[in-house]
Write an enzyme that holds these catalytic residues in place. Structure first.
Site, PDB file in Angstrom:
ATOM      1  N   ILE A   4      50.386   2.804 -46.070  1.00 40.95           N
ATOM      2  CA  ILE A   4      49.220   3.205 -45.117  1.00 40.95           C
ATOM      3  C   ILE A   4      48.383   1.936 -45.634  1.00 40.95           C
ATOM      4  CG2 ILE A   4      47.209   3.608 -47.191  1.00 40.95           C
ATOM      5  CD1 ILE A   4      49.202   5.221 -48.668  1.00 40.95           C
TER       6      ILE A   4
ATOM      7  N   THR B 211      47.581  -2.304 -47.447  1.00 41.01           N
ATOM      8  CA  THR B 211      47.944  -3.273 -46.997  1.00 41.01           C
ATOM      9  C   THR B 211      45.979  -3.376 -47.852  1.00 41.01           C
ATOM     10  OG1 THR B 211      46.759  -2.150 -45.076  1.00 41.01           O
ATOM     11  CG2 THR B 211      49.051  -2.654 -45.515  1.00 41.01           C
TER      12      THR B 211
ATOM     13  N   ASP C  23      45.191  -7.627 -41.113  1.00 39.48           N
ATOM     14  CA  ASP C  23      43.951  -7.389 -40.464  1.00 39.48           C
ATOM     15  C   ASP C  23      43.745  -6.497 -39.497  1.00 39.48           C
ATOM     16  OD1 ASP C  23      41.725  -7.328 -38.968  1.00 39.48           O
ATOM     17  OD2 ASP C  23      41.265  -9.605 -38.844  1.00 39.48           O
TER      18      ASP C  23
ATOM     19  N   ASN D 155      44.354   4.167 -42.350  1.00 41.18           N
ATOM     20  CA  ASN D 155      43.469   5.054 -43.202  1.00 41.18           C
ATOM     21  C   ASN D 155      42.141   3.514 -42.907  1.00 41.18           C
ATOM     22  OD1 ASN D 155      42.044   6.529 -45.639  1.00 41.18           O
ATOM     23  ND2 ASN D 155      42.309   3.629 -46.279  1.00 41.18           N
TER      24      ASN D 155
ATOM     25  N   TYR E 108      29.196   4.701 -35.061  1.00 40.07           N
ATOM     26  CA  TYR E 108      31.053   5.092 -36.161  1.00 40.07           C
ATOM     27  C   TYR E 108      31.057   6.492 -36.270  1.00 40.07           C
ATOM     28  CZ  TYR E 108      33.741   6.979 -39.953  1.00 40.07           C
ATOM     29  OH  TYR E 108      34.196   7.370 -41.595  1.00 40.07           O
TER      30      TYR E 108
ATOM     31  N   LYS F  23      34.710   7.492 -34.447  1.00 41.03           N
ATOM     32  CA  LYS F  23      35.852   8.961 -34.562  1.00 41.03           C
ATOM     33  C   LYS F  23      36.238   9.703 -33.899  1.00 41.03           C
ATOM     34  CE  LYS F  23      36.781   7.065 -39.013  1.00 41.03           C
ATOM     35  NZ  LYS F  23      37.792   6.485 -39.588  1.00 41.03           N
TER      36      LYS F  23
END
Length: 231
Positions: free
Chosen positions: A10, A36, A54, A77, A140, A144
Site C-alpha cells: 500500500i 509505505t 517516494d 493510495n 486535483y 484524478k
C-alpha cells in the site's frame, strides 16, 4: 479473489485511508502488508513491513518493489491535494500534482506488474475520487480524471496476465486531507477500507464507495455542464 494468506503493498499506508486498508487486510487474514511513506515509522506488528517510498522517484519505486517480491495485491493510495485553479497556477504547480497522483501510480504499476504476474490471482487498486467526473477541483480533479483513464487502460494491459484492476471512487473520507471541509458529510476510513476489500474479493473492476459517487456515475450521460463539484 481471496485475501487470506496473501501479501499486499500500500502506498501511503501509514495514515488515513492507507492505514485503514492495511488494518482491514490483516483482519481478513493477509499474511504480510507492506506500508509505505516517505519517512515511515517502524511497525510493532511483525505482519506489517514499513518501507520508504517516494512515488515520484524511479529509484525509490524500484527499491520498494525489490523489497516486496511476494505481493499479489497492490494498492495505489498515496496522493496529494491540489485543488488549485488551473488558470492562476504556474504549470509546474499543476505538474507536481500530476507527478504524484498520476505518474506515481503508473510507476508503481510498471514496477509491480511482473511481480503480480507470478500469481494465479492478483489485483492492482487505484484510489480515485468522485472528482474524476466533476469539474471545479482544479489540478486535483484533473489528476484524478487522468488516473481514471490510466486505470481503465491498465485494466486492458494487465488482463492477459490475470491481474484484476480496480478503480475506487468516493466523495469525502474522514482523513487529514479533508479536515478543512469540517461541515461536510464524510465516510469513515474503516468503511472505505471494508468496501474496497469487498470489491477485491468479489472481483469487481469498480468500487463506488458512497451515494455521492453512485449518483454522479449515474449522471455521466447527462449535460456536461451539470457535472460540477460543489460543497
Amino acid at each position: 479473489m481471496d485475501i487470506q494468506g496473501r501479501s499486499a503493498f500500500i502506498t501511503g499506508g501509514q495514515r488515513g485511508l492507507g492505514a485503514a486498508v492495511a488494518s482491514e487486510l490483516l483482519t481478513r487474514g493477509a499474511e504480510r502488508v507492506y506500508v509505505t511513506a516517505r519517512e515511515p515509522n517502524e511497525s510493532t506488528d511483525p505482519r506489517v513491513v514499513a518501507l520508504s517510498l517516494d512515488v515520484t522517484d524511479d529509484a525509490s519505486v524500484a527499491a520498494a518493489a525489490e523489497e516486496a517480491q511476494d505481493v499479489s495485491i497492490v494498492i495505489n493510495n498515496a496522493g496529494v491535494a491540489g485543488g488549485i485553479p488551473l488558470l492562476r497556477t504556474p504549470v509546474p504547480g499543476s505538474a507536481a500534482v500530476f507527478e504524484t497522483n498520476v505518474f506515481g501510480p503508473v510507476r508503481i504499476a510498471q514496477a509491480f506488474a511482473p511481480i503480480l504476474a507470478r500469481h494465479d490471482e492478483s489485483a492492482l487498486v487505484n484510489m480515485l475520487s468522485v472528482l474524476s467526473w466533476l469539474a471545479g477541483a482544479g489540478a486535483y480533479g484533473a489528476s484524478k480524471a487522468a488516473l481514471w483513464s490510466v486505470t481503465n487502460s491498465l485494466r486492458l494491459e494487465l488482463r492477459d496476465q490475470g491481474t484484476l484492476v480496480v478503480g475506487v471512487h468516493l466523495d469525502l473520507a474522514d482523513t487529514d486531507m479533508s479536515a478543512r471541509f469540517a461541515d461536510s458529510v464524510k465516510t469513515s476510513p474503516a468503511v472505505v477500507a471494508s468496501r474496497v476489500l469487498d470489491g477485491i474479493e468479489r472481483n469487481e473492476v469498480e468500487v463506488l464507495v458512497d451515494d455521492v459517487s453512485r449518483d454522479v456515475k449515474a449522471r455521466l450521460d447527462g449535460p456536461v455542464e451539470q457535472l460540477t463539484w460543489s460543497l
